[in-house]
Design a protein around this motif. Structure first.
Motif, PDB file in Angstrom:
ATOM      1  N   MET A 151      96.353  41.125 -97.002  1.00 16.90           N
ATOM      2  CA  MET A 151      96.144  41.315 -98.439  1.00 16.90           C
ATOM      3  C   MET A 151      94.664  41.489 -98.750  1.00 16.90           C
ATOM      4  SD  MET A 151      98.928  38.873-100.353  1.00 16.90           S
ATOM      5  CE  MET A 151      98.759  37.393 -99.388  1.00 16.90           C
ATOM      6  N   ARG A 152      93.821  40.716 -98.081  1.00 17.46           N
ATOM      7  CA  ARG A 152      92.374  40.822 -98.280  1.00 17.46           C
ATOM      8  C   ARG A 152      91.893  42.229 -97.933  1.00 17.46           C
ATOM      9  NH1 ARG A 152      90.762  36.880 -95.082  1.00 17.46           N
ATOM     10  NH2 ARG A 152      90.703  35.335 -96.736  1.00 17.46           N
ATOM     11  N   LYS A 153      92.369  42.752 -96.814  1.00 15.88           N
ATOM     12  CA  LYS A 153      91.971  44.096 -96.391  1.00 15.88           C
ATOM     13  C   LYS A 153      92.435  45.151 -97.390  1.00 15.88           C
ATOM     14  CE  LYS A 153      91.602  43.293 -91.440  1.00 15.88           C
ATOM     15  NZ  LYS A 153      92.089  43.685 -90.104  1.00 15.88           N
TER      16      LYS A 153
ATOM     17  N   ILE B  47      90.755  49.017-101.545  1.00 19.53           N
ATOM     18  CA  ILE B  47      90.919  49.647-102.859  1.00 19.53           C
ATOM     19  C   ILE B  47      89.696  49.405-103.741  1.00 19.53           C
ATOM     20  CG2 ILE B  47      92.254  49.492-105.001  1.00 19.53           C
ATOM     21  CD1 ILE B  47      94.755  49.201-103.169  1.00 19.53           C
ATOM     22  N   ALA B  48      89.168  48.197-103.723  1.00 17.99           N
ATOM     23  CA  ALA B  48      87.981  47.891-104.529  1.00 17.99           C
ATOM     24  C   ALA B  48      86.796  48.755-104.113  1.00 17.99           C
ATOM     25  CB  ALA B  48      87.632  46.402-104.402  1.00 17.99           C
TER      26      ALA B  48
ATOM     27  N   LEU C  85      85.881  43.321-108.769  1.00 16.85           N
ATOM     28  CA  LEU C  85      86.798  42.232-108.412  1.00 16.85           C
ATOM     29  C   LEU C  85      87.278  41.471-109.639  1.00 16.85           C
ATOM     30  CD1 LEU C  85      85.247  40.759-105.140  1.00 16.85           C
ATOM     31  CD2 LEU C  85      87.243  42.247-105.380  1.00 16.85           C
ATOM     32  N   THR C  86      86.494  41.473-110.705  1.00 16.53           N
ATOM     33  CA  THR C  86      86.932  40.798-111.930  1.00 16.53           C
ATOM     34  C   THR C  86      88.187  41.460-112.492  1.00 16.53           C
ATOM     35  OG1 THR C  86      85.372  42.129-113.220  1.00 16.53           O
ATOM     36  CG2 THR C  86      84.652  39.942-112.567  1.00 16.53           C
TER      37      THR C  86
ATOM     38  N   PHE D 225      87.909  34.668-101.974  1.00 24.25           N
ATOM     39  CA  PHE D 225      88.927  35.242-101.091  1.00 24.25           C
ATOM     40  C   PHE D 225      88.425  36.525-100.439  1.00 24.25           C
ATOM     41  CE2 PHE D 225      92.841  37.982-100.789  1.00 24.25           C
ATOM     42  CZ  PHE D 225      93.397  37.338 -99.699  1.00 24.25           C
ATOM     43  N   ILE D 226      87.837  37.417-101.204  1.00 16.93           N
ATOM     44  CA  ILE D 226      87.412  38.719-100.682  1.00 16.93           C
ATOM     45  C   ILE D 226      86.046  38.642-100.002  1.00 16.93           C
ATOM     46  CG2 ILE D 226      86.841  41.114-101.291  1.00 16.93           C
ATOM     47  CD1 ILE D 226      89.841  40.440-101.499  1.00 16.93           C
TER      48      ILE D 226
END
Length: 78
Positions: A10-12, A17-18, A25-26, A42-43
């Motif tokens: 999920m982090r990847k 995408i970010a 990230l907000t 987390f990221i």
């Protein structure tokens, strides 16, 4: 699957995408209903989520990924 392994995937996904679409990230944290500090930890710091936040993320991650796939395939004049 082990919760920690799922979180790595999920982090990847989120980081990809970010970075690719320059989404803060907000905004991503708001979509998942997670605090900004939790999402940044987390990221950016590689920390694992608490169960409550993990469940929120897990429930919405597929829809999140599919939305971006649809956006990439979108043709405005069709």
């Amino acid at each position: 699957m082990i919760k920690e392994i799922e979180q790595i995937k999920m982090r990847k996904d989120i980081k990809y995408i970010a970075d690719k679409y320059a989404i803060p990230l907000t905004s991503i944290a708001e979509y998942f209903d997670i605090t900004n500090s939790s999402m940044c930890d987390f990221i950016s710091r590689g920390k694992f989520l608490r169960t409550k936040n993990y469940n929120k993320l897990k429930n919405k991650i597929n829809n999140f990924n599919n939305s971006f796939k649809e956006a990439e395939q979108y043709k405005p004049n069709d």
